[in-house]
Design a protein around this motif. Structure first.
Motif, PDB file in Angstrom:
ATOM      1  N   ASP A  37      -3.274  30.007  -8.606  1.00  0.00           N
ATOM      2  CA  ASP A  37      -4.342  28.356  -9.088  1.00  0.00           C
ATOM      3  C   ASP A  37      -4.750  28.726 -10.073  1.00  0.00           C
ATOM      4  OD1 ASP A  37      -6.355  26.780  -8.962  1.00  0.00           O
ATOM      5  OD2 ASP A  37      -6.151  26.932  -6.663  1.00  0.00           O
ATOM      6  N   ASP A  83      -5.191  34.881  -3.670  1.00  0.00           N
ATOM      7  CA  ASP A  83      -5.316  33.436  -3.862  1.00  0.00           C
ATOM      8  C   ASP A  83      -4.298  33.195  -3.286  1.00  0.00           C
ATOM      9  OD1 ASP A  83      -5.977  30.190  -3.156  1.00  0.00           O
ATOM     10  OD2 ASP A  83      -4.445  30.006  -4.558  1.00  0.00           O
ATOM     11  N   SER A  84      -3.510  34.123  -3.947  1.00  0.00           N
ATOM     12  CA  SER A  84      -1.531  34.219  -4.042  1.00  0.00           C
ATOM     13  C   SER A  84      -0.686  34.583  -2.938  1.00  0.00           C
ATOM     14  CB  SER A  84      -0.913  34.642  -5.628  1.00  0.00           C
ATOM     15  OG  SER A  84       0.196  34.665  -5.810  1.00  0.00           O
ATOM     16  N   ILE A 103     -12.197  31.397  -0.506  1.00  0.00           N
ATOM     17  CA  ILE A 103     -10.991  32.382  -0.222  1.00  0.00           C
ATOM     18  C   ILE A 103     -11.168  32.322   1.237  1.00  0.00           C
ATOM     19  CG2 ILE A 103      -9.673  34.704   0.207  1.00  0.00           C
ATOM     20  CD1 ILE A 103      -9.056  32.892  -2.330  1.00  0.00           C
ATOM     21  N   PHE A 122      -8.573  30.138 -10.267  1.00  0.00           N
ATOM     22  CA  PHE A 122      -9.210  30.941  -9.660  1.00  0.00           C
ATOM     23  C   PHE A 122      -8.960  32.046 -10.952  1.00  0.00           C
ATOM     24  CE2 PHE A 122      -8.958  29.621  -5.873  1.00  0.00           C
ATOM     25  CZ  PHE A 122      -9.738  29.043  -5.571  1.00  0.00           C
ATOM     26  N   TYR A 179     -10.603  36.459  -7.664  1.00  0.00           N
ATOM     27  CA  TYR A 179      -9.469  35.988  -6.376  1.00  0.00           C
ATOM     28  C   TYR A 179      -8.440  35.515  -7.151  1.00  0.00           C
ATOM     29  CZ  TYR A 179     -13.460  37.420  -3.909  1.00  0.00           C
ATOM     30  OH  TYR A 179     -15.048  38.266  -3.435  1.00  0.00           O
ATOM     31  N   ASP A 180      -7.585  35.061  -8.027  1.00  0.00           N
ATOM     32  CA  ASP A 180      -6.798  34.544  -8.328  1.00  0.00           C
ATOM     33  C   ASP A 180      -5.386  35.201  -7.403  1.00  0.00           C
ATOM     34  OD1 ASP A 180      -6.636  36.237 -10.126  1.00  0.00           O
ATOM     35  OD2 ASP A 180      -6.070  35.588 -11.259  1.00  0.00           O
ATOM     36  N   ASN A 210      -9.387  29.048   2.696  1.00  0.00           N
ATOM     37  CA  ASN A 210      -8.125  28.973   3.306  1.00  0.00           C
ATOM     38  C   ASN A 210      -6.962  30.089   3.662  1.00  0.00           C
ATOM     39  OD1 ASN A 210      -8.392  27.170   0.772  1.00  0.00           O
ATOM     40  ND2 ASN A 210      -7.786  28.479  -0.999  1.00  0.00           N
ATOM     41  N   LYS A 231      -1.450  32.547   0.526  1.00  0.00           N
ATOM     42  CA  LYS A 231      -0.194  31.400  -0.191  1.00  0.00           C
ATOM     43  C   LYS A 231       1.549  32.323   0.470  1.00  0.00           C
ATOM     44  CE  LYS A 231      -1.634  29.783  -4.183  1.00  0.00           C
ATOM     45  NZ  LYS A 231      -1.298  28.604  -5.106  1.00  0.00           N
TER      46      LYS A 231
END
Length: 327
Positions: free
Chosen positions: A183, A194-195, A238, A186, A190-191, A241, A198
């Protein structure tokens, strides 16, 4: 099992050479994709020249792609994975590098868990002079720790399962694509986490308690440019999520999301205090809805940090960690 190593880079040619060398030196030969996010320091000439040298020797492993426009780190990762042809992808930032046996160890670990979609190892943190500063934490008790999909997000919420930074992590390319990729909102903050959240929706996790990667720590690194308030803001997103991905088997045991957020704010207040950011610490705490429940949850998070094995042992029974107490 074919691996692709994706190296993202921007104006760090000297360090990039080290990353490429480590990728090409793997004991299991891999496709190595360098994705250049518009460097102006001679990266294009160097990598193209290196690629030609290898091609002249019949070695087709090194692939070079230069973004037509600057995509940022997240967008460049997405571009690299799109170009990869391996079933699994190993990310490497240009200032990091791999131990020669990194891919070999990951292949062996993943082979023992066919349903795995994400694999992580420990890393040695080094400074600009390649001097060791520290090592990422040992997770679980064995050399290999397998975490079933249903337990992953619950363990992440408890902070028992830190997958780590890109140089520590490999993932299934198909799971990455199904997850929607990184994403860009981010970017550099924290990109990666986050991945991982997911990707982990699509299969099991494997942790290797061996240091197979090297991560450079910079005084002026991107994440340190964000204020504590901004980092807290993204951290809360995060955690929300992660919360939404937790398996139904744990739903009835979870604290309220508001309590979790309050406990995280307590943590970040102490983190700011530790760095002598007194104004930030006070500002964070003033925005915190302090309660006995959130304070208890904060303490439980600290106590539970090294209890992954206990969680996995209890996974077929009623979870005992972070269980809401009822009168």
């Amino acid at each position: 099992m074919k691996f692709s190593i994706v190296i993202t880079t921007h104006n760090r040619l000297t360090l990039l050479k080290r990353a490429i060398d480590s990728a090409l030196a793997q004991t299991i030969p891999c496709e190595v994709i360098v994705v250049d996010d518009g460097s102006s320091d001679g990266t294009d000439m160097y990598v193209q020249g290196r690629r030609k040298e290898l091609l002249d020797m019949g070695d087709t492993r090194l692939i070079y792609h230069r973004n037509s426009t600057n995509l940022g780190h997240s967008g460049t990762v997405n571009q690299g994975v799109a170009l990869a042809t391996g079933e699994w992808v190993k990310l490497v930032d240009d200032d990091d590098y791999l131990a020669p046996n990194c891919i070999e160890e990951m292949v062996k670990a993943i082979a023992g868990r066919p349903d795995a979609v994400i694999c992580s190892c420990r890393a040695i943190q080094i400074n600009e002079n390649e001097k060791e500063i520290s090592r990422s934490r040992h997770v679980g008790k064995g050399t290999l720790v397998y975490v079933p999909q249903a337990e992953i997000h619950y363990a992440m919420l408890l902070e028992l399962l830190p997958f780590g930074t890109p140089v520590q992590v490999a993932f299934s390319r198909s799971a990455f694509l199904k997850s929607g990729g990184w994403d860009t909102r981010f970017d550099t903050n924290y990109d990666d986490i986050d991945s991982w959240i997911k990707i982990a929706q699509f299969g099991d996790a494997v942790l290797i308690n061996k240091c197979l990667a090297y991560r450079t720590i910079w005084q002026g690194s991107f994440h340190r440019k964000f204020t504590f308030d901004k980092r807290l803001e993204i951290n809360l997103i995060i955690k929300e999520n992660i919360y939404s991905c937790i398996s139904p088997k744990y739903r009835h045991t979870l604290p309220e999301l508001s309590e979790i957020k309050s406990s995280i704010k307590i943590h970040w207040g102490f983190a700011a205090l530790k760095k002598r950011k007194f104004v930030s610490a006070v500002r964070i705490w003033l925005k915190t809805d302090l309660s006995i429940a959130s304070a208890r949850l904060f303490l439980k998070r600290i106590i539970a940090r090294n209890c992954l094995d206990e969680l996995l042992q209890e996974s077929q029974r009623t979870p005992i960690l972070l269980v809401r107490e009822h009168n």
